[in-house]
Design an enzyme around this catalytic site. Structure first.
Site, PDB file in Angstrom:
ATOM      1  N   ASP A 170     -34.708  -2.039 -31.426  1.00 40.19           N
ATOM      2  CA  ASP A 170     -33.173  -2.880 -31.569  1.00 40.19           C
ATOM      3  C   ASP A 170     -32.906  -3.328 -29.904  1.00 40.19           C
ATOM      4  O   ASP A 170     -32.184  -4.191 -29.848  1.00 40.19           O
ATOM      5  CB  ASP A 170     -32.503  -1.857 -32.317  1.00 40.19           C
ATOM      6  N   LYS A 228     -33.042   5.576 -40.434  1.00 40.34           N
ATOM      7  CA  LYS A 228     -33.937   5.650 -39.275  1.00 40.34           C
ATOM      8  C   LYS A 228     -33.689   6.726 -38.414  1.00 40.34           C
ATOM      9  O   LYS A 228     -34.611   7.236 -37.754  1.00 40.34           O
ATOM     10  CB  LYS A 228     -32.588   4.557 -38.102  1.00 40.34           C
ATOM     11  N   ASN A 258     -37.043   2.391 -35.804  1.00 43.58           N
ATOM     12  CA  ASN A 258     -37.049   1.243 -36.741  1.00 43.58           C
ATOM     13  C   ASN A 258     -38.152   0.730 -37.230  1.00 43.58           C
ATOM     14  O   ASN A 258     -38.419  -0.261 -37.716  1.00 43.58           O
ATOM     15  CB  ASN A 258     -35.850   0.216 -36.132  1.00 43.58           C
ATOM     16  N   THR A 271     -34.758   0.584 -42.200  1.00 39.88           N
ATOM     17  CA  THR A 271     -33.426   0.237 -41.881  1.00 39.88           C
ATOM     18  C   THR A 271     -32.523   1.254 -42.667  1.00 39.88           C
ATOM     19  O   THR A 271     -32.929   2.396 -42.859  1.00 39.88           O
ATOM     20  CB  THR A 271     -33.067  -1.090 -42.339  1.00 39.88           C
TER      21      THR A 271
END
Ligand code: ATR
Length: 287
Positions: free
Chosen positions: A112, A72, A96, A68
């Site tokens: 994501d 990244k 991630n 995080t």
């Protein structure tokens, strides 16, 4: 929490700071639910120590980790230069989720965008939002993941990308290279919402408790699905305003929950489910 054996499977989340991360709680819930002999721990790692720590983790028996803020892009560069990247990570330029293969290879993925779409699929099963025009507000790192995922929808004809800094939106459009993307300024976005199936906020407007909206909703298509990737507060002023107009809304918490699934499956060998019990567990501790 169950007692660990000497064979426990290990994973964690690398961040700096990482104390705010909800990932340990989220993965811990799934580990308990499935009775897995494993642990998922916070790994507070300074930017200058990131490479050293990631390279050491497989040597300490870790199966992988989430990555995080602010790591990244560094994780992306590490996998590009010394490991392997998934197709979508390469496209988005960020990582991630790390999986350490048996032979020591560091594999990088970005989930994501996957989490974003899975959340909408679960919360808005009527799939009208997958067709026609989508309007995305914001052009930061999170927006890149969201846009790349949306472009995978075959029914999507047009993606309007609106940002305060137009050059930044143009850079995203250039990198993602898809003829369906059209860029405009944030203050020109309102007219684009007149005929849209999906309106997504990825900007930080309204984050710090301000009531401002990234775009006025006066022209918004009454059939549009509206979502925000911010989940604190769960119902942002933007979502509240859309709901007041009678639009369907989906909050951003599910994106966090769903993006965690591929990593959990790879490290712990079970594909976990996102459901009301998980949401309640994570929400009860969201600060
Ligand atoms: P992330 O990578 O987490 O998405 P980011 O890169 O800081 O975060 O991007 C934040 C987004 O919110 C950007 O699109 C930013 O617009 P600019 O590119 O013009 O900076 C947008 N944003 C933040 N504060 C804003 C504000 N007060 N008004 C309009 N847009 C804002």
């Amino acid at each position: 929490m169950m007692t660990l054996s000497g064979k426990a499977r290990l994973a964690g989340v690398l961040g700096w700071p990482v104390s705010h991360s909800l990932s340990p709680r989220l993965h811990g819930f799934w580990l308990d639910r499935h009775g897995i002999d494993g642990a998922y721990v916070p790994l507070p790692v300074r930017p200058e120590d990131f490479l050293e720590v990631v390279r050491a983790l497989p040597k300490a028996g870790f199966r992988g980790a989430n990555v995080t803020v602010p790591h990244k892009e560094a994780a992306f560069a590490l996998c590009r230069d010394h490991g392997r990247l998934s197709e979508r990570a390469r496209r988005v330029g960020s990582v991630n989720t790390l999986v350490f293969a048996e032979d020591g290879t560091i594999e990088g993925d970005t989930t994501d965008g996957y989490g974003f779409l899975e959340n909408l699929r679960q919360e808005a099963p009527d799939d009208r939002w997958t067709r026609g025009r989508a309007v995305v507000l914001g052009a930061g790192g999170a927006a890149r993941s969201v846009i790349a995922a949306l472009l995978d929808l075959p029914g999507l004809d047009e993606l309007v990308l609106a940002n305060r800094t137009v050059e930044r939106a143009e850079a995203v459009a250039r990198d993602l290279a898809d003829a369906r993307i059209r860029v405009c300024a944030l203050d020109g976005a309102q007219i684009e919402t007149e005929k849209c199936a999906l309106l997504v906020n990825t900007t930080a407007v309204g984050l710090k408790g301000e009531q401002a909206l990234p775009v006025a909703l006066d022209s918004l298509d009454p059939g549009a699905l509206v979502t925000d990737i911010v989940y604190h507060p769960l119902i942002t002023p933007f979502l509240a305003a859309a709901q007041t107009r009678g639009n369907a809304i989906v909050d951003g918490l599910g994106m966090l929950l769903h993006q965690a699934r591929p990593g959990f499956a790879a490290w712990f060998g079970t594909d976990p489910q996102v459901d009301a019990a998980l949401r309640a567990h994570v929400l009860a501790h969201a600060t």
